[in-house]
Design a protein around this motif. Structure first.
Motif, short mmCIF file in Angstrom:
data_model
loop_
_atom_site.label_atom_id
_atom_site.label_comp_id
_atom_site.label_asym_id
_atom_site.label_seq_id
_atom_site.Cartn_x
_atom_site.Cartn_y
_atom_site.Cartn_z
N LYS A 229 0.81 -1.22 0.00
CA LYS A 229 0.00 0.00 0.00
C LYS A 229 0.84 1.27 0.00
N LYS A 230 2.11 1.14 -0.40
CA LYS A 230 2.92 2.36 -0.50
C LYS A 230 2.82 2.83 -1.95
N TYR A 231 1.72 3.53 -2.23
CA TYR A 231 1.40 3.81 -3.63
C TYR A 231 2.39 4.76 -4.27
N LYS A 232 2.89 5.69 -3.47
CA LYS A 232 3.80 6.68 -4.05
C LYS A 232 5.09 5.99 -4.51
N LEU A 233 5.61 5.13 -3.63
CA LEU A 233 6.84 4.41 -3.99
C LEU A 233 6.58 3.50 -5.17
N ALA A 234 5.42 2.85 -5.15
CA ALA A 234 5.08 1.96 -6.26
C ALA A 234 5.05 2.75 -7.57
N ALA A 235 4.40 3.91 -7.52
CA ALA A 235 4.31 4.73 -8.73
C ALA A 235 5.70 5.07 -9.24
N ARG A 236 6.58 5.47 -8.30
CA ARG A 236 7.94 5.84 -8.72
C ARG A 236 8.61 4.66 -9.44
N LYS A 237 8.48 3.48 -8.86
CA LYS A 237 9.16 2.31 -9.45
C LYS A 237 8.62 2.03 -10.85
N PHE A 238 7.30 2.06 -10.96
CA PHE A 238 6.72 1.76 -12.27
C PHE A 238 7.12 2.82 -13.28
N LEU A 239 7.19 4.06 -12.82
CA LEU A 239 7.55 5.13 -13.75
C LEU A 239 9.01 5.03 -14.19
N GLU A 240 9.83 4.45 -13.33
CA GLU A 240 11.24 4.33 -13.68
C GLU A 240 11.49 3.15 -14.62
N THR A 241 10.49 2.31 -14.78
CA THR A 241 10.69 1.13 -15.60
C THR A 241 11.03 1.52 -17.04
N GLY A 242 12.10 0.94 -17.53
CA GLY A 242 12.55 1.29 -18.87
C GLY A 242 11.69 0.65 -19.94
N PRO A 243 11.67 1.24 -21.13
CA PRO A 243 10.85 0.70 -22.23
C PRO A 243 11.38 -0.64 -22.73
N GLU A 244 12.62 -1.00 -22.29
CA GLU A 244 13.20 -2.27 -22.74
C GLU A 244 12.41 -3.45 -22.24
N LEU A 245 11.58 -3.20 -21.24
CA LEU A 245 10.86 -4.31 -20.62
C LEU A 245 10.14 -5.15 -21.66
N GLY A 246 9.43 -4.48 -22.56
CA GLY A 246 8.69 -5.20 -23.59
C GLY A 246 7.88 -6.32 -22.98
N SER A 247 7.96 -7.47 -23.64
CA SER A 247 7.22 -8.59 -23.07
C SER A 247 8.19 -9.57 -22.41
N HIS A 248 9.34 -9.02 -21.96
CA HIS A 248 10.34 -9.92 -21.38
C HIS A 248 9.99 -10.40 -19.99
N TYR A 249 9.02 -9.78 -19.40
CA TYR A 249 8.71 -10.19 -18.02
C TYR A 249 7.28 -10.69 -17.95
N ASN A 250 6.81 -11.23 -19.09
CA ASN A 250 5.39 -11.56 -19.09
C ASN A 250 5.03 -12.81 -18.30
N ASP A 251 6.05 -13.41 -17.64
CA ASP A 251 5.66 -14.44 -16.67
C ASP A 251 5.32 -13.78 -15.33
N VAL A 252 5.40 -12.45 -15.26
CA VAL A 252 4.96 -11.74 -14.06
C VAL A 252 4.00 -10.60 -14.43
N ILE A 253 4.45 -9.77 -15.32
CA ILE A 253 3.70 -8.54 -15.55
C ILE A 253 3.79 -8.15 -17.02
N ALA A 254 2.72 -7.61 -17.56
CA ALA A 254 2.73 -7.16 -18.95
C ALA A 254 2.97 -5.66 -18.97
N PRO A 255 3.52 -5.12 -20.06
CA PRO A 255 3.77 -3.67 -20.11
C PRO A 255 2.48 -2.88 -19.91
N GLN A 256 1.36 -3.44 -20.33
CA GLN A 256 0.08 -2.75 -20.10
C GLN A 256 -0.16 -2.54 -18.62
N ASP A 257 0.21 -3.58 -17.84
CA ASP A 257 0.01 -3.47 -16.39
C ASP A 257 0.86 -2.36 -15.82
N VAL A 258 2.09 -2.25 -16.34
CA VAL A 258 2.97 -1.20 -15.84
C VAL A 258 2.29 0.15 -16.01
#
Lengths: 440, 424
Positions: A229-258
């Motif tokens: 429930k630390k939404y501010k920190l969560a927001a920061r982390k998601f915002l820092e996520t690089g575009p390289e993520l693509g679908s490389h982590y789709n066993d956890v999260i999709a870029p749409q979710d980010v």
């Protein structure tokens, strides 16, 4: 539920989706029922199954969707080796999908038998490595064991084995591999404290992380903060996520979710300037937002004070967000916070606000608005008072001078009282001490 | 009996100068036992003595008279004597034998209680307290007795006169606890909740090695007064509170803590439910009246909260938000609160609206300046006192011996720093 058909069948909203390339089709479409197949296609591995099951468990109102989700989960499980999960799904399907989706005991037995053999083989191998004391081989052995348990759904054991490889890691690459595996399993288990600690461990590695891994770690950290429930920190982390993520982590999260998680958390917790600098002007994050135009639109609406349309978008998204395995618990809180933020932002520049107009802007009744404003004023988030008779909200500016006088007098009184009782206690202690001294 | 007559003669002869009186004191001490043995024959002698001149002798004889248990009838004859003695006796003389004076006064209190006329004891006891104390900062053993009489006689105002004085010196810790407890009750009776809170707080946080019943009862009242006065209650005690109190107080006061918890929800219904479940408890503690005040304070608190939020609000809405039955009832509450100066508002009966106003106090009037000035003076005096006591303690041989023993390994220079041992 054929996606192609849908595009042809519905114009309007679907057009927007159609214009996106197929791979980046928005999963969360406004107001429409969740397209389970498109949604599922974003993920792979265990999370796909778990997300499907989650949807099946949480959409009692849509039996069709439930059945569809179960069917896909069944197919997906069949590809893997997790018999435990298979039995659960079969129980849930309960024959509703016809004989093709019934209990397949032969398959189960076969998989279980193979698993036994494989386990034995792995054990033998590991023992051999251990007697030879070849570090790298032992690490591989444990890692294989981890993979094996993970595939069979024994998450606790998988986690243990992955962590065990730590003593045999020789390069920082190994350590990062260990951390990523541990994070994956921890997320599946819902143990987000582990996630945080392994993320920080991986980030401490001496060698620079490659951009994909870095992005994956950001996502994992974001999820952990979200769960806490630390939404501010969560927001920061998601915002820092690089575009390289693509679908490389789709066993956890999709870029749409980010985009969705990051966008909503940012709306709920950032102030206006932060929202502008870190979200709207963020080039990297814009790429993510393009995947979910609704979220992009609603952030822009919020920033440009089109609250009605922003709230509309939010309202449309809600049903589908509630079916998200990570976000569902937080939807209500986030929505409340966003709404409160909007209310505060709306009233901020004015000396007086006509509540009728405000109620219009927020698509609510005056009485409802009054209650919301009341709560915010009581919470001291809005400095204003309500003229309930004329339905006008007046800003209230604290009188510094009076407040200072009041505080001074109060502080004086408190000091007075505290000193007196302190002196009394001192006297009592002295008394007690003398009393004891006399007794001695 | 010759010895008794000689004694009377001695009392009459040796009551003028200070030297004579100290000689008389020695004689009286020697005669104490024989006086006690003849306690039944002493009352006629009292008429031969004048309490305003022969105070010390009178005191000894009176003490001997009252040392045996007496019947109600005897008490009725004795009470006027004692009352007269207390109002006429000379403070200098009686302070030579404070123990005797205290025991006479305590028995006097018991007698008026026995006679079911506590009010008869209030004025003499007040005089007794004033005569016995060396300064207004001195807490005597008679303070709690006097306050108890005030409570029994419902003379709260008279009791307040003693409570206005700041107390800094205590003879017996027990007196202090009782003083705070009874004092707190008197202040509650007078609706002086801030003072009550202070007194009860002192009783709860006073240093104690073992928990005592007075502190527990004080804590119960403290919880409720805190709810009435502040609208909230925090279960954590300040860190200077004795560990005994911190550890055990809450265990004895669970119903009251529940009350505070249900109060904090701000919902009348929950508060009522909690009171219903614990009703027997509150009644057996004789605290039910205070519990009722807690309930009505919640209405007030809720209305007060509205003034922070609203500029105008209809009586109907007020009734709805604070869960009153009718607009009429809400109007009565608002009216009462305006009268008591708790809120600033005007009621418009024509369309049933209440308009809340800001606090009209502008801190510009002469009275306000005077008030602030007197507060400043008072606090300056207090901090002078604090410095004086600090100096006094740092010169106290007992303290130095203890501090020195514990801090031997340091240089001599360390000794003049502020004491750290006492956590006050």
């Amino acid at each position: 539920m054929e996606p192609e058909d849908e595009i042809h069948a519905n114009g309007g909203v679907e057009d927007e989706e159609g214009s996106m390339s197929r791979s980046s089709r928005p999963i969360i479409s406004s107001g429409e029922q969740l397209d389970v197949e498109a949604y599922a296609s974003l993920y792979q591995g265990r999370t796909k199954i778990m997300r499907l099951l989650f949807i099946a468990d949480h959409c009692e109102d849509h039996p069709a969707m439930r059945v569809e989700a179960l069917r896909m989960a069944y197919d997906e499980i069949k590809k893997g080796e997790n018999t435990q999960l298979f039995r659960e799904v079969v129980q849930k399907i309960d024959g509703k999908l016809g004989p093709d989706y019934g209990m397949d005991s032969a398959w189960c037995d076969m998989v279980d038998r193979r698993a036994e053999l494989k386990k034995e083989k792995l054990e033998n191998e590991l023992n051999a490595y251990r007697t030879n004391l070849i570090k790298e081989s032992i690490r591989m052995g444990y890692n294989d064991f981890g993979d094996f348990y993970y595939a069979h759904g024994a998450l606790g054991d998988a986690f243990k084995n992955y962590v065990r490889t730590r003593d045999y890691c020789t390069t920082s690459k190994h350590i990062i591999h260990m951390c990523m595996s541990a994070i994956l399993v921890s997320i599946e288990m819902g143990q987000f404290t582990h996630v945080t600690s392994y993320v920080s461990k991986a980030e401490q590695s001496p060698e620079a992380l490659d951009p994909i891994t870095a992005a994956r770690l950001r996502c994992a950290a974001g999820l952990a903060h979200l769960e806490a429930k630390k939404y501010k920190l969560a927001a920061r982390k998601f915002l820092e996520t690089g575009p390289e993520l693509g679908s490389h982590y789709n066993d956890v999260i999709a870029p749409q979710d980010v985009a969705t998680y990051g966008g909503l958390c940012a709306l709920a917790s950032f102030d206006r300037t932060e929202l502008k600098n870190k979200v709207i002007d963020n080039v990297h994050f814009r790429n993510f937002l393009e995947l979910v135009p609704e979220v992009r639109e609603l952030i822009n609406d919020f920033y440009s004070s089109h609250y009605a349309s922003c709230l509309d978008y939010l309202g449309n998204l809600k049903a589908n967000l509630l079916l998200d395995i990570h976000l569902h618990d937080h939807v209500e809180t986030l929505y409340d916070q966003i709404r409160n933020k909007a209310l505060i932002q709306y009233t901020h520049p004015f000396v007086s606000v006509d509540m009728r107009m405000m109620a219009n802007a927020f698509k609510t009744s005056i009485a409802g608005l009054e209650k919301e404003l009341e709560a915010l004023i009581t919470d001291n988030q809005i400095q204003a008072r309500i003229d309930s008779h004329n339905k006008i909200l007046y800003a209230r500016h604290a009188d510094q001078r009076n407040a200072t006088f009041q505080r001074v007098l109060q502080t004086g009184n408190e000091f007075d009282r505290d000193v007196r009782s302190m002196l009394l206690r001192a006297d009592l202690i002295k008394h007690e001490y003398n009393h004891r001294a006399r007794k001695l | 009996m010759g010895s008794l007559e000689t004694l009377v003669a001695q009392i009459q002869g040796l009551s003028s100068s200070a030297g004579d009186i100290s000689r008389l004191h020695v004689i009286l001490k020697q005669a104490e036992d024989s006086l006690r043995s003849e306690s039944t024959r002493l009352s006629p002698i009292l008429s031969q003595l004048d309490p305003s001149i022969h105070s010390l002798g009178y005191l000894y004889i009176l003490e001997a008279c009252t040392s045996v248990p007496i019947s109600k009838e005897q008490a009725a004859t004795l009470v006027p004597y004692v009352a007269r003695f207390i109002s006429f006796c000379v403070p200098e003389q009686i302070r030579l034998a404070p123990d005797k004076f205290i025991s006479v006064c305590k028995r006097f209190k018991e007698q008026v209680v026995l006679l079911d006329a506590p009010i008869r004891g209030v004025a003499p006891m007040l005089a007794a307290v004033q005569k016995l104390q060396s300064s207004s900062e001195h807490l005597t053993s008679l303070h709690p007795e006097f306050l108890l009489l005030c409570l029994l006689a419902k003379c709260y105002k008279t009791g307040m006169s003693i409570l206005e004085d700041d107390i800094f010196e205590v003879d017996q810790p027990r007196d202090f606890f009782l003083y705070c407890y009874y004092g707190g009750m008197i202040c509650i009776g007078q609706k002086r909740f801030r003072k009550a809170l202070e007194l009860l707080h002192n009783a709860v946080t006073a240093p104690m090695s073992n928990i005592n019943a007075i502190a527990i009862e004080a804590y119960k009242k403290y919880i409720m007064v805190s709810l009435i006065h502040h609208g909230q209650f925090s279960t954590s005690l300040p860190k200077y509170t004795s560990s005994a109190a911190q550890r055990h107080l809450k265990n004895f006061c669970q119903p009251y803590i529940d009350l505070a918890v249900s109060y904090s929800t701000g919902k009348i219904a929950e508060l009522e439910a909690c009171i219903q479940t614990n009703r027997e408890h509150f009644e057996s503690d004789n605290n039910f009246g205070l519990v009722k005040q807690v309930v009505s304070s919640m209405y007030k608190r809720n209305i007060q909260r509205l003034t922070q939020t609203y500029l105008t609000l209809s009586l109907q809405d007020i009734a709805n938000t604070v869960q009153l039955n009718s607009p009429k009832e809400a109007e009565m509450h608002v009216l009462q609160m305006i009268q008591d100066g708790e809120i600033f508002a005007t009621i418009n009966q024509k369309d049933g609206m209440v308009r809340f106003l800001e606090d009209p106090e502008q801190y510009k009037t002469c009275e306000m300046i005077e008030h602030i000035d007197s507060s400043i003076q008072r606090i300056m005096a207090l901090s002078r006192k604090l410095t004086a006591i600090d100096e006094q303690i740092s010169c106290d041989p007992l303290y130095l011996a203890k501090a020195g023993r514990e801090r031997q390994r340091f240089d001599f220079d360390d000794f003049d720093t502020v004491p750290q041992k006492f956590n006050i």
